[in-house]
Write a protein that holds these residues in place. Structure first.
Motif, short mmCIF file in Angstrom:
data_model
loop_
_atom_site.label_atom_id
_atom_site.label_comp_id
_atom_site.label_asym_id
_atom_site.label_seq_id
_atom_site.Cartn_x
_atom_site.Cartn_y
_atom_site.Cartn_z
N ASN A 93 10.80 94.85 123.73
CA ASN A 93 10.46 95.99 123.12
C ASN A 93 10.11 97.16 124.08
OD1 ASN A 93 11.24 96.06 120.08
ND2 ASN A 93 10.23 94.01 120.29
N LYS A 94 9.29 96.85 125.15
CA LYS A 94 9.02 97.72 126.01
C LYS A 94 10.24 98.20 126.79
CE LYS A 94 4.09 96.84 126.98
NZ LYS A 94 3.05 96.41 127.80
N ASN A 123 12.63 100.27 124.55
CA ASN A 123 12.17 101.57 124.39
C ASN A 123 12.35 102.48 125.96
OD1 ASN A 123 10.41 103.28 122.68
ND2 ASN A 123 9.25 103.49 124.49
N VAL A 135 15.23 102.55 121.07
CA VAL A 135 14.52 102.23 119.96
C VAL A 135 14.78 103.49 119.06
CG1 VAL A 135 12.14 101.98 119.12
CG2 VAL A 135 12.73 100.68 120.97
N GLN A 156 13.43 106.18 116.71
CA GLN A 156 12.16 106.95 116.55
C GLN A 156 12.09 107.35 115.14
OE1 GLN A 156 10.21 106.27 118.57
NE2 GLN A 156 11.27 105.65 120.43
N MET A 184 3.69 98.02 120.89
CA MET A 184 4.40 99.53 121.05
C MET A 184 3.37 100.47 120.15
SD MET A 184 6.47 98.79 123.12
CE MET A 184 7.31 100.31 123.01
#
Length: 278
Positions: free
Chosen positions: A112-113, A116, A121, A123, A210
């Motif tokens: 997920n990092k 992103n 991702v 928002q 996150m």
């Protein structure tokens, strides 16, 4: 074969690899107004796979949706989970292999990092209720007959009810689990369109999660129940679910239902129901 590929073979050769859903990710999300279609397409076309199903040890998943009429069935009016109680029109549920929580978490934080960083991702959404959970028990309506809990996210159930129950003190939770397992759930399931209830307790998210996902609340005092229905929840809500909050509160265990919310399954690859969220 390079070193990275060899590592995969080594990891597969050790550790638990059963089919029991020892852990779950349960995440209820509200797309921001005007972003419903874009959010749905991002989640279905990319994130459901790249941010969930492609990861090690996450072996089953399903998305659910609450149209506006389903949102209006929710209770209680003042919820410690959703504010307002109608918030969170999409629910995603995933099973993680028992004993593989730590390994999965390392991977999910890392991927997920990366997502992103790569702008993958979406928002314009709010996490209303997102938590990894440890499995406590599953209670079946029909005993050994029918699908098991590891089938639940693949079997074509027609609805799901998310129930979140809090106790006043941590030392009350074990008694609540026992009451649910032995008395309340068998009685509630008997003759109902719900085939099973899976019972989970939340675990804290890692510190390097996150930033858009808030830390889990009620780790020591909360239980999460998923009711899997063979009928549309609208057809059985008043008879089977509307009074559950009073039943739990009346058990004398210091417990309160903080959310009772019905959903129906999404239709993957489509925008079915998106125009009925508001």
């Amino acid at each position: 074969m390079d070193t990275h590929s060899e590592t995969y073979a080594e990891l597969a050769a050790v550790g638990p690899y059963g089919v029991r859903p020892g852990h779950a990710l349960i995440t209820m999300v509200e797309p921001h107004p005007g972003h419903e279609y874009a959010y749905n397409r991002w989640y279905e076309d990319d994130h459901y796979y790249a941010g969930a199903m492609a990861m090690p040890w996450m072996f089953a998943g399903r998305r659910w949706v609450a149209t506006r009429d389903l949102q209006l069935l929710r209770s209680p009016e003042k919820s410690a989970v959703a504010e307002p109680v109608t918030a969170g029109c999409y629910l995603s549920t995933y099973w993680v292999t028992e004993g593989r929580y730590d390994e999965h978490m390392k991977w999910t934080v890392g991927i997920n990092k990366r997502l992103n960083r790569d702008g993958r991702v979406y928002q314009d959404r709010t996490h209303v209720f997102t938590a990894f959970q440890d499995h406590e028990v599953t209670v079946y309506r029909d005993g050994a007959a029918g699908p098991r809990d590891f089938h639940a996210l693949d079997h074509p159930y027609k609805g799901l009810v998310l129930e979140v129950v809090d106790v006043e003190r941590p030392d009350q939770r074990d008694a609540l689990v026992e009451w649910l397992r032995a008395r309340h759930l068998p009685k509630a399931l008997a003759g109902s369109p719900a085939a099973m209830v899976t019972l989970f307790r939340p675990t804290p998210l890692p510190g390097d999660r996150m930033t858009y996902v808030k830390q889990v609340e009620g780790v020591d005092t909360r239980l999460t129940l998923l009711w899997f229905l063979e009928a549309d929840p609208r057809e059985c809500w008043q008879e089977r679910f509307a009074g559950l909050g009073e039943q739990v509160a009346g058990a004398g265990l210091g417990a309160r239902v903080e959310l009772l919310a019905p959903f129906v399954p999404t239709v993957p690859g489509t925008d079915t129901y998106v125009d009925r969220l508001r």
